[in-house]
Design an enzyme around this catalytic site. Structure first.
Site, mmCIF file in Angstrom:
data_model
loop_
_atom_site.group_PDB
_atom_site.id
_atom_site.type_symbol
_atom_site.label_atom_id
_atom_site.label_comp_id
_atom_site.label_asym_id
_atom_site.label_seq_id
_atom_site.Cartn_x
_atom_site.Cartn_y
_atom_site.Cartn_z
ATOM 1 N N ARG A 160 0.883 -1.179 0.000
ATOM 2 C CA ARG A 160 0.000 0.000 0.000
ATOM 3 C C ARG A 160 0.911 1.216 0.000
ATOM 4 N NH1 ARG A 160 -5.319 1.241 3.540
ATOM 5 N NH2 ARG A 160 -6.100 -0.083 1.874
ATOM 6 N N HIS A 183 -7.479 0.776 -6.403
ATOM 7 C CA HIS A 183 -7.670 -0.110 -5.240
ATOM 8 C C HIS A 183 -8.300 -1.423 -5.749
ATOM 9 C CE1 HIS A 183 -7.824 -1.392 -1.241
ATOM 10 N NE2 HIS A 183 -8.726 -0.597 -0.715
ATOM 11 N N GLN A 191 -10.042 -4.196 -3.510
ATOM 12 C CA GLN A 191 -11.351 -3.774 -2.993
ATOM 13 C C GLN A 191 -12.450 -4.084 -4.011
ATOM 14 O OE1 GLN A 191 -12.159 -2.141 0.124
ATOM 15 N NE2 GLN A 191 -14.124 -2.866 -0.618
ATOM 16 N N ASP A 202 -17.415 6.649 -1.470
ATOM 17 C CA ASP A 202 -16.164 6.515 -0.729
ATOM 18 C C ASP A 202 -15.904 7.868 -0.069
ATOM 19 O OD1 ASP A 202 -13.688 5.641 0.219
ATOM 20 O OD2 ASP A 202 -12.651 5.977 -1.680
ATOM 21 N N CYS A 204 -16.494 0.906 0.803
ATOM 22 C CA CYS A 204 -15.253 0.165 1.076
ATOM 23 C C CYS A 204 -14.772 0.366 2.510
ATOM 24 C CB CYS A 204 -14.166 0.556 0.079
ATOM 25 S SG CYS A 204 -13.602 2.264 0.254
ATOM 26 N N ARG A 247 -13.208 -9.011 2.021
ATOM 27 C CA ARG A 247 -11.808 -8.704 1.710
ATOM 28 C C ARG A 247 -10.958 -9.947 1.969
ATOM 29 N NH1 ARG A 247 -9.985 -3.405 1.642
ATOM 30 N NH2 ARG A 247 -8.019 -4.413 1.074
HETATM 31 N N1 CP Z 1 -11.184 -0.429 2.469
HETATM 32 C C1 CP Z 1 -9.912 -0.451 2.896
HETATM 33 O O1 CP Z 1 -8.963 -0.650 2.116
HETATM 34 O O2 CP Z 1 -9.771 -0.309 4.235
HETATM 35 P P1 CP Z 1 -8.412 -0.065 5.030
HETATM 36 O O3 CP Z 1 -7.889 1.287 4.641
HETATM 37 O O4 CP Z 1 -8.794 -0.127 6.479
HETATM 38 O O5 CP Z 1 -7.433 -1.137 4.672
HETATM 39 N N1 NVA Z 2 -10.076 6.462 -1.271
HETATM 40 C C1 NVA Z 2 -9.696 6.035 0.046
HETATM 41 C C2 NVA Z 2 -9.894 4.559 0.202
HETATM 42 C C3 NVA Z 2 -9.603 4.034 1.572
HETATM 43 C C4 NVA Z 2 -9.734 2.553 1.645
HETATM 44 C C5 NVA Z 2 -8.262 6.423 0.319
HETATM 45 O O1 NVA Z 2 -7.413 6.285 -0.583
HETATM 46 O O2 NVA Z 2 -7.968 6.866 1.436
#
Ligand code: CP
Ligand code: NVA
Length: 308
Positions: A102, A129, A132, A222, A262, A290
């Site tokens: 990430r 993502h 997701q 989101d 998400c 997930r």
């Molecule tokens: N939806 C998602 O990726 O959640 P986290 O940021 O908690 O991993």
């Molecule tokens: N769009 C959000 C998704 C979190 C899972 C972010 O990037 O923070």
């Protein structure tokens, strides 16, 4: 060897194979049958941003597959002190069997993958993502949505971009409503529309949430402020007025429409408390999925190590 960087990297059939695997392994797990598909394997999990779901689901997932997960926060490894991504990749991928990352710029993930000896999975970048969206597709199937007509209301962000690619690959209808100035990335839109020509997916863009939601059978949103955009919070709060998914907006969708998020969710901003709690069962099924979707992805990548 295949990496899982975006959904563009796979054919429709390959994505469906991963979903099939996820469903099969989920069933086994629910029966407390833990098949060691990835016995003795180590998943390195590099996090440059916060996470609840991604961390817990990947770590639990690899453990249930017979392996072990290594949580590597950039605060604790030398990457955070300036060791180059390509060196980090060449070190870690000699020791572990698969890596999940990430990070911020998508190019950092691509650089890691270029130098990695093992499959790399995108656990979220500023642009995409994809794990997701595999989860969301699994959840739609489980909830009986056979012909999705999806309305995404909110920021044109990493999650939206993966919705675009998912819809384009699988050939379903997607309507995206964003405020002016917060639309999706133009080059990702162009790519998605190109892919959609093949699948027949209908994808439309609007600045009007009502237009997107009308007669949809899945509504989703989101956060308005993604990780890394904290400085823009005030401007965004103003720009997104009128984009909350509330009861009134949901009334325009089909009856019994599914609502997905998400998470984490910010009630009173992108979604009302009422809509969130009304749809809590499906939202938390999505969160649980997930774990299952990502097992399908990991096992598929493991089984395709020798395929170019
Ligand atoms: N939806 C998602 O990726 O959640 P986290 O940021 O908690 O991993
Ligand atoms: N769009 C959000 C998704 C979190 C899972 C972010 O990037 O923070």
């Amino acid at each position: 060897m295949r990496h899982f960087l975006t959904l563009k990297d796979f054919t429709k059939n390959e994505l469906l194979e991963m979903i099939d695997l996820a469903q099969k392994i989920k069933k086994q797990t629910k029966n407390r049958k833990f098949v060691p598909y990835m016995e003795h394997q180590t998943l390195g999990m590099i996090f440059e941003k916060s996470s609840t779901r991604t961390r817990v689901s990947f770590e639990t997932g690899i453990y249930q597959l017979g392996g072990v997960g290594l949580f590597l926060s950039s605060n604790d490894i030398q990457l955070g002190r300036g060791e180059p991504m390509k060196d980090t990749a060449r070190v870690i991928s000699r020791m572990v069997d698969m890596v999940m990352i990430r990070t911020f710029e998508h190019s950092k993930l691509e650089e890691f993958a270029e130098y990695s000896n093992v499959p790399v999975i995108n656990g979220l970048t500023d642009s995409y993502h994809p794990v997701q969206l595999m989860t969301d597709y699994l959840t739609m199937l489980e909830c009986g949505v056979e012909e999705p007509v999806v309305a995404y209301v909110g920021d044109g962000n990493n999650v939206t971009h993966s919705w675009l690619i998912l819809a384009a690959k699988l050939g379903f209808e997607l309507r995206v409503a964003t405020p002016k100035g917060y639309e999706c990335d133009a080059s990702i839109v162009a790519e998605a529309l190109e892919i959609a020509k093949e699948s027949g997916a209908e994808i439309i863009f609007t600045n009007d949430p009502a237009e997107a939601v009308e007669e949809a059978n899945v509504v989703t949103t989101d956060t308005w402020v993604s990780m890394g955009q904290e400085d823009e919070k005030e401007n965004r709060m103003n720009a997104f007025k009128g984009f909350i998914v509330d009861e009134e907006l949901m009334e325009l969708a089909q009856q019994d429409t599914l609502f997905l998020h998400c998470l984490p969710a910010y009630r009173g901003y992108e979604v009302s408390e009422f809509v969130f709690e009304k749809h809590a069962d499906e939202i938390f099924l999505e969160a649980e999925n997930r774990l299952h979707a990502q097992k399908g992805i990991m096992v598929w990548l493991d089984q395709h190590r020798d395929v170019n």
